[in-house]
Design a protein around this motif. Structure first.
Motif, PDB file in Angstrom:
ATOM      1  N   UNK A 101      12.111 -37.740 -23.298  1.00 21.60           N
ATOM      2  CA  UNK A 101      11.063 -38.755 -23.199  1.00 21.60           C
ATOM      3  C   UNK A 101      11.068 -39.731 -24.371  1.00 21.60           C
ATOM      4  N   UNK A 102      11.665 -39.321 -25.502  1.00 15.36           N
ATOM      5  CA  UNK A 102      11.695 -40.188 -26.679  1.00 15.36           C
ATOM      6  C   UNK A 102      13.072 -40.116 -27.326  1.00 15.36           C
ATOM      7  N   UNK A 103      13.570 -41.271 -27.718  1.00 18.43           N
ATOM      8  CA  UNK A 103      14.826 -41.353 -28.463  1.00 18.43           C
ATOM      9  C   UNK A 103      14.519 -41.975 -29.820  1.00 18.43           C
TER      10      UNK A 103
ATOM     11  N   UNK B 163      -4.758 -39.397 -23.208  1.00 14.37           N
ATOM     12  CA  UNK B 163      -3.630 -38.573 -22.770  1.00 14.37           C
ATOM     13  C   UNK B 163      -2.307 -39.179 -23.229  1.00 14.37           C
ATOM     14  N   UNK B 164      -2.194 -40.495 -23.155  1.00 16.05           N
ATOM     15  CA  UNK B 164      -0.987 -41.174 -23.618  1.00 16.05           C
ATOM     16  C   UNK B 164      -0.849 -41.033 -25.133  1.00 16.05           C
ATOM     17  N   UNK B 165      -1.976 -41.136 -25.850  1.00 15.43           N
ATOM     18  CA  UNK B 165      -1.993 -40.991 -27.298  1.00 15.43           C
ATOM     19  C   UNK B 165      -1.547 -39.592 -27.715  1.00 15.43           C
ATOM     20  N   UNK B 166      -2.109 -38.573 -27.095  1.00 12.01           N
ATOM     21  CA  UNK B 166      -1.751 -37.201 -27.479  1.00 12.01           C
ATOM     22  C   UNK B 166      -0.303 -36.877 -27.112  1.00 12.01           C
ATOM     23  N   UNK B 167       0.171 -37.404 -25.982  1.00 16.73           N
ATOM     24  CA  UNK B 167       1.563 -37.166 -25.597  1.00 16.73           C
ATOM     25  C   UNK B 167       2.520 -37.804 -26.604  1.00 16.73           C
ATOM     26  N   UNK B 168       2.244 -39.042 -27.005  1.00 16.18           N
ATOM     27  CA  UNK B 168       3.117 -39.708 -27.968  1.00 16.18           C
ATOM     28  C   UNK B 168       3.056 -39.026 -29.332  1.00 16.18           C
ATOM     29  N   UNK B 169       1.867 -38.638 -29.777  1.00 18.65           N
ATOM     30  CA  UNK B 169       1.758 -37.918 -31.051  1.00 18.65           C
ATOM     31  C   UNK B 169       2.531 -36.603 -31.003  1.00 18.65           C
TER      32      UNK B 169
END
Length: 183
Positions: free
Chosen positions: A119-121, A65-71
């Motif tokens: 969530x990402x910069x 889940x963490x992998x797919x969210x970051x991708x």
């Protein structure tokens, strides 16, 4: 004179290390020494991680889940804020990404109003002069949901140079980098 003093300190340090490792009864001191050495190297050089290595680690540790969210955050299109050279442009509702350059970082807390869902910069390093300016992570303190700070260098540099740019690391964020020259 300074070189002589530094050399004397280095010789003293080496002699102390020889003393610690020369006796069997100094096992406790050896363990403390090795622990301190390990911590110094990890905290000094382990701040920023290559994005591809981080993704591989997530995959190998089965954190799907963490992998797919970051991708999704890295590669898919979604609402975003672009802050560059003093200009702020927002595309879409409730942006989850921020794209900025090193010159705009210090004004992000005051200039970006839609920061609650980010969530990402992504910080772009586009020219050699950008490597002379630090990246102060306190500039992201108002971004409550920020998880990842991704440093994308478009010039030739090294991970240690990128690591040295980071100031006020609170370990609140996962710091990632990619060196992408010409592509």
């Amino acid at each position: 004179m300074r070189a002589k003093y530094t050399l004397e300190k280095a010789v003293k340090f080496v002699n102390n290390c020889k003393f610690i490792f020369s006796f069997k009864k100094n096992i406790f001191q050896k363990n403390i020494f090795l622990l301190l050495l390990f911590l110094m190297t990890n905290f000094s050089f382990g701040q920023v991680e290559n994005v591809n290595s981080y993704l591989t680690n997530l995959e190998n540790s089965r954190q799907d889940s963490k992998l797919s969210n970051l991708k999704h955050l890295l590669y898919d299109l979604h609402s975003a804020v672009y802050a560059s050279s003093g200009e702020i442009n927002v595309y879409g509702d409730m942006p989850t990404a921020l794209f900025t350059d090193n010159n705009s970082i210090n004004s992000l807390n005051t200039s970006v109003s839609l920061k609650n869902n980010i969530e990402i910069a992504t910080i772009k390093i586009e020219k050699a002069a950008d490597l002379n300016k630090s990246i102060d992570l306190n500039a992201f303190s108002g971004f409550e949901n920020l998880k990842y700070i991704f440093i994308l260098s478009e010039i030739d540099t090294t991970p240690s140079v990128i690591n040295n740019l980071i100031r006020n690391d609170t370990s609140k964020y996962i710091l990632l980098y990619k060196i992408s020259i010409g592509g």
